[in-house]
Design an enzyme around this catalytic site. Structure first.
Site, PDB file in Angstrom:
ATOM      1  N   LYS A  52       0.843  -1.216   0.000  1.00  0.00           N
ATOM      2  CA  LYS A  52       0.000   0.000   0.000  1.00  0.00           C
ATOM      3  C   LYS A  52       0.870   1.256   0.000  1.00  0.00           C
ATOM      4  O   LYS A  52       0.595   2.219  -0.719  1.00  0.00           O
ATOM      5  CB  LYS A  52      -0.946  -0.020   1.213  1.00  0.00           C
ATOM      6  CG  LYS A  52      -2.013  -1.100   1.112  1.00  0.00           C
ATOM      7  CD  LYS A  52      -2.727  -1.370   2.427  1.00  0.00           C
ATOM      8  CE  LYS A  52      -3.589  -2.636   2.316  1.00  0.00           C
ATOM      9  NZ  LYS A  52      -4.180  -3.055   3.590  1.00  0.00           N
ATOM     10  N   GLN A  96      -3.928  -1.889  10.029  1.00  0.00           N
ATOM     11  CA  GLN A  96      -3.810  -3.188   9.372  1.00  0.00           C
ATOM     12  C   GLN A  96      -4.263  -4.304  10.323  1.00  0.00           C
ATOM     13  O   GLN A  96      -3.797  -4.396  11.456  1.00  0.00           O
ATOM     14  CB  GLN A  96      -2.356  -3.413   8.921  1.00  0.00           C
ATOM     15  CG  GLN A  96      -2.143  -4.690   8.131  1.00  0.00           C
ATOM     16  CD  GLN A  96      -2.853  -4.680   6.771  1.00  0.00           C
ATOM     17  OE1 GLN A  96      -2.835  -3.688   6.043  1.00  0.00           O
ATOM     18  NE2 GLN A  96      -3.503  -5.783   6.434  1.00  0.00           N
ATOM     19  N   ASP A 119     -10.721   2.343   4.693  1.00  0.00           N
ATOM     20  CA  ASP A 119     -10.937   0.901   4.538  1.00  0.00           C
ATOM     21  C   ASP A 119     -12.437   0.587   4.472  1.00  0.00           C
ATOM     22  O   ASP A 119     -12.824  -0.507   4.070  1.00  0.00           O
ATOM     23  CB  ASP A 119     -10.344   0.143   5.744  1.00  0.00           C
ATOM     24  CG  ASP A 119      -9.052  -0.573   5.395  1.00  0.00           C
ATOM     25  OD1 ASP A 119      -8.796  -0.788   4.193  1.00  0.00           O
ATOM     26  OD2 ASP A 119      -8.302  -0.913   6.331  1.00  0.00           O
TER      27      ASP A 119
END
Ligand code: NDP
Length: 294
Positions: A52, A96, A119
């Site tokens: 990412k 994460q 997200d």
């Protein structure tokens, strides 16, 4: 049969994003800024986060990686989340997953400001998506919708079976395929580990989206002639013939299923690249305040 080439499509979107960044800069504005919190040293999480960060560089975004030890307290992590929530230089951020067992993932997700939740995992974004309001869509389902759109895959009135009901892939995917939208309007079946006679459901499906994580569980005899097959699964399978000792396998037995399909995604090179680029698209939306305007 047409391959839904996520690698190629994501490269095209990458160029578009790069162009948008150049426009922002020439207008005297700063580029989008994505931050990521990584707790501990889990190999897979590290690979995903690095990917990412690398993609941010490639499209011209700023990125910040906050690395934390796996023995930090839950309170300390919540403080970091709160700091990013109020940092005006950061447009969006991700934590994460998975987190170490002593940290409550749900509590952390709830602490993220929905306006920065690129997200799309916060209940406010999930709820907005469910109600058909503008929202940050979770990256994998968002990537799949973009792929259907780019390849003009017909979905109206089709029967779609989503296999797998995780909060990040299966459930939101089922919502998106059933919404009243040009690339939705399907009649959706959501299958899971307790579903009986999965094969019967699949044989009636015009579109199959597999998000299970069981290598090659979907075989040609389970798929209707002319179906669209989207394979989200990625599992490492031992393979002595490969230098690295493994290969990546999807949930679908690709070669035999492809022969029956109208469209199919490969693994790798299908859904995976679309997921990362969709996170970038959400970050650009956050930078331009495009989601929470309605
Ligand atoms: P989860 O493990 O969270 O969910 C798996 C789902 O599959 C569960 O709902 C489970 O049912 C269901 N399931 C398990 N066995 C069966 C079975 N025999 N028949 C039908 N359903 C079954 O997985 P994720 O959604 O997080 O990920 C799924 C796969 O997609 C993984 O391989 C993952 O690596 C990959 N992935 C790929 C991404 C990409 O960018 N390409 C992004 C995210 C995930 P139940 O709820 O009953 O347990």
């Amino acid at each position: 049969m047409q391959i839904l080439d996520g690698k190629l499509l994501s490269q095209n979107i990458k160029k578009e994003l790069h162009y948008e960044v150049e426009n922002l800069k020439s207008a005297g504005k700063r580029p989008p800024h994505l931050a990521a919190i990584l707790v501990g040293n889990d190999g897979a999480s590290e690979t995903y986060v690095n990917h990412k960060v690398k993609m941010c560089k490639e499209v011209g975004f700023e990125s910040t990686l906050v690395r934390l030890d796996d023995n930090i307290s839950e309170d300390f992590l919540l403080e970091q989340v709160s700091r990013l929530n109020t940092d005006d230089d950061v447009d969006g951020f991700i934590v994460q997953l998975p987190l170490p067992a002593h940290i409550n993932e749900r509590k952390v997700t709830l602490a993220i400001d929905p306006k920065k939740d690129v997200d799309g995992f916060h209940p406010v974004n999930m709820g907005r998506m469910m109600l058909g309001m503008s929202a940050y869509l979770p990256a994998t389902p968002y990537g799949i919708v973009q792929m259907l759109k780019a390849y003009e895959v017909p979905t109206q009135g089709m029967h779609c079976t989503v296999v797998g009901r995780s909060n990040i892939v299966g459930k939101p995917m089922a919502v998106l395929m059933s919404r009243n939208h040009q690339f939705g309007n399907c009649t959706v079946t959501l299958a899971h580990s307790r579903t009986q006679c999965l094969k019967d459901h699949l044989l009636q499906s015009d579109i199959v989206i597999a998000a299970v994580g069981r290598p090659e569980m979907i075989t040609a005899d389970m798929i209707k002639e002319g179906a669209v097959v989207i394979d989200v699964g990625i599992t490492r399978v031992d393979d002595a013939s490969k230098k690295r000792g493994y290969r990546l396998a999807g949930d679908v037995k690709y070669k035999e299923v492809a022969e029956k399909c109208s469209f199919i995604t490969p693994v790798p090179g299908g859904v995976g690249p679309m997921t990362v680029i969709s996170l970038m698209k959400n970050t650009l939306k956050a930078n331009q305040n495009l989601v929470y305007t309605s």
